[in-house]
Design an enzyme around this catalytic site. Structure first.
Site, PDB file in Angstrom:
ATOM      1  N   ASP A 158      43.478  35.096  41.040  1.00  0.00           N
ATOM      2  CA  ASP A 158      42.589  35.258  39.518  1.00  0.00           C
ATOM      3  C   ASP A 158      43.005  34.246  38.648  1.00  0.00           C
ATOM      4  O   ASP A 158      43.710  34.912  37.914  1.00  0.00           O
ATOM      5  CB  ASP A 158      41.678  36.314  39.679  1.00  0.00           C
ATOM      6  CG  ASP A 158      40.237  36.071  38.257  1.00  0.00           C
ATOM      7  OD1 ASP A 158      40.704  34.669  37.534  1.00  0.00           O
ATOM      8  OD2 ASP A 158      40.065  36.947  38.032  1.00  0.00           O
ATOM      9  N   LYS A 169      37.201  29.256  32.406  1.00  0.00           N
ATOM     10  CA  LYS A 169      38.195  29.683  30.380  1.00  0.00           C
ATOM     11  C   LYS A 169      38.460  28.397  29.951  1.00  0.00           C
ATOM     12  O   LYS A 169      37.608  27.945  29.582  1.00  0.00           O
ATOM     13  CB  LYS A 169      38.951  30.738  30.189  1.00  0.00           C
ATOM     14  CG  LYS A 169      38.166  31.753  30.492  1.00  0.00           C
ATOM     15  CD  LYS A 169      39.764  33.069  29.684  1.00  0.00           C
ATOM     16  CE  LYS A 169      38.432  34.589  30.049  1.00  0.00           C
ATOM     17  NZ  LYS A 169      38.236  35.409  30.749  1.00  0.00           N
ATOM     18  N   PHE A 224      40.529  42.761  36.957  1.00  0.00           N
ATOM     19  CA  PHE A 224      39.289  42.806  35.491  1.00  0.00           C
ATOM     20  C   PHE A 224      38.837  41.259  36.315  1.00  0.00           C
ATOM     21  O   PHE A 224      39.539  40.344  36.418  1.00  0.00           O
ATOM     22  CB  PHE A 224      39.817  42.901  34.422  1.00  0.00           C
ATOM     23  CG  PHE A 224      38.111  42.398  33.197  1.00  0.00           C
ATOM     24  CD1 PHE A 224      37.726  43.179  33.045  1.00  0.00           C
ATOM     25  CD2 PHE A 224      37.633  40.368  33.388  1.00  0.00           C
ATOM     26  CE1 PHE A 224      36.139  42.634  32.674  1.00  0.00           C
ATOM     27  CE2 PHE A 224      36.737  40.041  32.518  1.00  0.00           C
ATOM     28  CZ  PHE A 224      35.688  41.012  32.322  1.00  0.00           C
TER      29      PHE A 224
HETATM   30  C1  LIG Z   1      37.276  36.126  31.651  1.00  0.00           C
HETATM   31  C2  LIG Z   1      38.074  36.663  33.332  1.00  0.00           C
HETATM   32  C3  LIG Z   1      36.917  37.079  33.720  1.00  0.00           C
HETATM   33  C4  LIG Z   1      35.373  36.527  33.977  1.00  0.00           C
HETATM   34  O1  LIG Z   1      35.042  35.258  33.284  1.00  0.00           O
HETATM   35  P1  LIG Z   1      33.809  35.052  32.103  1.00  0.00           P
HETATM   36  O2  LIG Z   1      33.727  33.801  32.649  1.00  0.00           O
HETATM   37  O3  LIG Z   1      33.348  35.165  31.500  1.00  0.00           O
HETATM   38  O4  LIG Z   1      32.383  35.373  32.951  1.00  0.00           O
HETATM   39  C5  LIG Z   1      37.602  36.633  35.606  1.00  0.00           C
HETATM   40  N1  LIG Z   1      39.021  36.957  35.422  1.00  0.00           N
HETATM   41  C6  LIG Z   1      39.227  36.499  34.338  1.00  0.00           C
HETATM   42  C7  LIG Z   1      41.415  37.242  34.746  1.00  0.00           C
HETATM   43  C8  LIG Z   1      39.234  36.756  33.029  1.00  0.00           C
HETATM   44  O5  LIG Z   1      39.907  37.385  32.063  1.00  0.00           O
END
Ligand SMILES: *Cc1c(COP(=O)(O)O)cnc(C)c1O
Length: 400
Positions: free
Chosen positions: A225, A254, A140
Site C-alpha cells: 500500500d 492520493k 491504515f
Molecule cells: C489515505 C490512505 C488510504 C485510504 O485512502 P482514501 O483515499 O482516504 O480512501 C489507504 N492507505 C494508506 C496507506 C493511506 O495513507
C-alpha cells in the site's frame, strides 16, 4: 463570512466524523494556503500526501480545465481516448504490466483484496472461501467495513461489526511473524512500506527484502500500500525502491492527481490481475477521461520538475533540522524524504496543543495518534521555507 460562521455551519449541518483544526482555508498555491481572514500558512500535511505537487499546480490545473471542456465521463461501458495513455504512462513509470483504475485509496485496497482472493482460488488452488490475507498491527488502509475490520485501532472499529472474515494480523516489521503466520490458504500479505497514519513507523532495515523472499517462497502475493508513501513522498517514486524490491500489487492514490481529483490505481507486476474477467469488478467513475488527463499531468510534473529528488534532499535537511530541536519531551524524530514525524513522550500532554501553537505561528500540522506530529509538506518546498519553518517549530517545541 467570519471563520466562526463557517465553523458553525459545518458543525450544524455536517456529520462530526473529523476534528479539524479551527482554520478555514480558501485558497492555496504551492506549499502555502490562506484562510478566509487572509492569514498565510505553510501546509505541513499536504492533505495526507495527496498534494505532493503543491496546491493548484498550474499545469495540472490546465490539464483539468482542458479535459473538462472536452469529455469528463463515459463510464467503462465505452472507451475513451485518455485511458490507454494513462495506463501506458503509469506502467512505464512504475515498470508495471497492468493497471486497474479506481477512485479512492480504500477502493484500491478493496480491489487488491478481491484480486488476490480470486487468484488464490483460480491459480493457487485454495479451497473455496478459505483464502487468508495477512496484514499488520497499526495498519491504515482506509475506512470501508472490510478494511476497518482488520484495523487494530479501536476507534476505527468499535461499533461497526460484524466484519469480513479472512484476515490475520501480525506485528509490523517482523519478518519471522510473517513466515509463521502463512498457511497453505494464505493468498496475500498487505503492508505499508512505512506506516504513515500510525505515525511514520519505519520498519527495520532489510524487512521488505525478507518479506519479498518469504512471499516468493510461499507463493503469497505481496501487496504494498503506497497510497501515502508513493509518488515521491519518501524521496523515491515508490518507497519499495529504497529496499530494491518490487511488489506484486502496488496501490497508489492520493498524489496520483496532485490533489485535484480522487484517483487511485492498483498496479500489477504479475499475472495476478489476469484473474479478473469482464463484469467481475468495476467503478462508474474509475478510469474516467478527466481523471486520466489529470493523473497523467500530475505524474509528469512530479518527474519533470524534480520533485522526487527535492523530497530526498530537502527531506534530509528538514529531518536534520528537526533533530536539532532540543526538548526532553521529544522521544524521537524520524522520517524518510518528506514523510517526517516528531514523537513526544506522553508527559508532553499530547501533540494536539503543539499543533494548535504551530498554527498560530503559521504552520499547519496535524497530530497523528496522541503524541506524534507529522511533517509532510508538498514536495516543492525549498530550503529557505524549511529554514522559516524550523525557526517557528523551534520556538514552539524547543526547550533548552
Ligand atoms: C489515505 C490512505 C488510504 C485510504 O485512502 P482514501 O483515499 O482516504 O480512501 C489507504 N492507505 C494508506 C496507506 C493511506 O495513507
Amino acid at each position: 463570512m467570519q471563520t466562526s460562521e463557517f465553523i458553525d455551519l459545518e458543525n450544524q449541518f455536517g456529520a462530526h466524523n473529523y476534528k479539524p483544526l479551527d482554520v478555514v482555508l480558501s485558497h492555496g498555491k504551492g506549499v502555502w494556503v490562506w484562510d478566509v481572514e487572509g492569514k498565510k500558512y505553510l501546509d505541513c500535511l499536504s492533505a495526507y500526501s495527496a498534494v505532493n505537487q503543491g496546491h493548484c499546480h498550474p499545469k495540472i490545473l490546465e490539464a483539468m480545465i482542458e479535459q473538462a471542456k472536452k469529455l469528463t465521463l463515459t463510464s467503462r461501458a465505452f472507451r475513451n481516448d485518455q485511458l490507454g495513455l494513462f495506463y501506458k504512462d503509469l506502467c512505464e513509470l512504475t515498470r508495471s504490466h497492468k493497471v486497474l483504475p479506481m477512485n479512492s485509496g480504500a477502493e484500491a485496497v478493496e480491489t487488491a483484496i478481491k484480486v488476490v482472493r480470486k487468484w488464490g482460488y483460480k491459480v493457487k488452488g485454495v479451497p473455496q472461501d478459505k483464502a487468508e490475507i495477512i496484514v499488520c498491527e497499526n495498519n491504515f488502509h482506509g475506512r470501508t467495513i472490510t478494511i476497518v475490520g482488520f484495523s487494530t485501532d479501536e476507534n476505527s472499529r468499535a461499533g461497526f461489526g460484524p466484519f469480513t472474515p479472512g484476515f490475520k494480523i501480525i506485528p509490523f516489521g517482523d519478518a519471522n511473524a510473517l513466515e509463521a503466520a502463512i498457511t497453505p490458504n494464505t493468498v496475500g500479505f498487505l503492508v505499508e512500506p512505512i506506516q504513515g497514519e500510525a505515525g511514520v513507523i519505519i520498519p527495520p532495515p532489510g524487512y521488505l527484502k525478507e518479506v519479498r523472499s518469504i512471499c516468493d517462497r510461499h507463493n503469497v502475493v505481496l501487496i504494498l500500500d503506497e497510497i501515502q508513501t508513493g509518488l515521491g513522498r519518501t524521496g523515491k517514486l515508490l518507497a519499495e525502491e529504497h529496499d530494491g524490491i518490487e511488489a506484486d500489487l502496488t496501490l497508489v492514490g492520493k498524489a496520483l492527481s496532485g490533489g485535484f481529483y480522487p484517483i487511485s490505481a492498483v498496479l500489477s507486476n504479475t499475472e495476478v490481475m489476469a484473474v479478473l474477467q469482464p463484469g467481475e469488478h468495476g467503478s462508474t467513475f474509475g478510469g474516467n477521461p478527466l481523471a486520466c488527463a489529470v493523473a497523467r499531468t500530475a505524474l509528469k510534473v512530479l518527474i519533470e520538475e524534480g520533485m522526487i529528488e527535492n523530497a530526498r534532499e530537502i527531506g534530509a535537511y528538514f529531518l536534520e533540522g528537526l533533530k536539532q530541536v532540543k526538548n526532553p519531551l521529544i522521544k524521537e524524530v524520524r522520517g524518510k524524504g518528506l514523510l517526517i514525524a516528531v514523537e513526544l513522550y506522553p508527559e508532553a500532554g499530547g501533540a494536539r496543543s503543539y499543533c494548535e501553537q504551530l498554527k498560530e505561528k503559521g504552520l499547519l500540522c496535524k497530530e497523528t495518534h496522541d503524541n506524534i506530529i507529522r511533517f509532510a509538506p508538498p514536495l516543492v518546498i525549498t530550503k529557505d521555507v524549511v529554514d522559516w519553518a524550523l525557526e517557528r517549530i523551534g520556538s514552539v517545541l524547543g526547550r533548552e
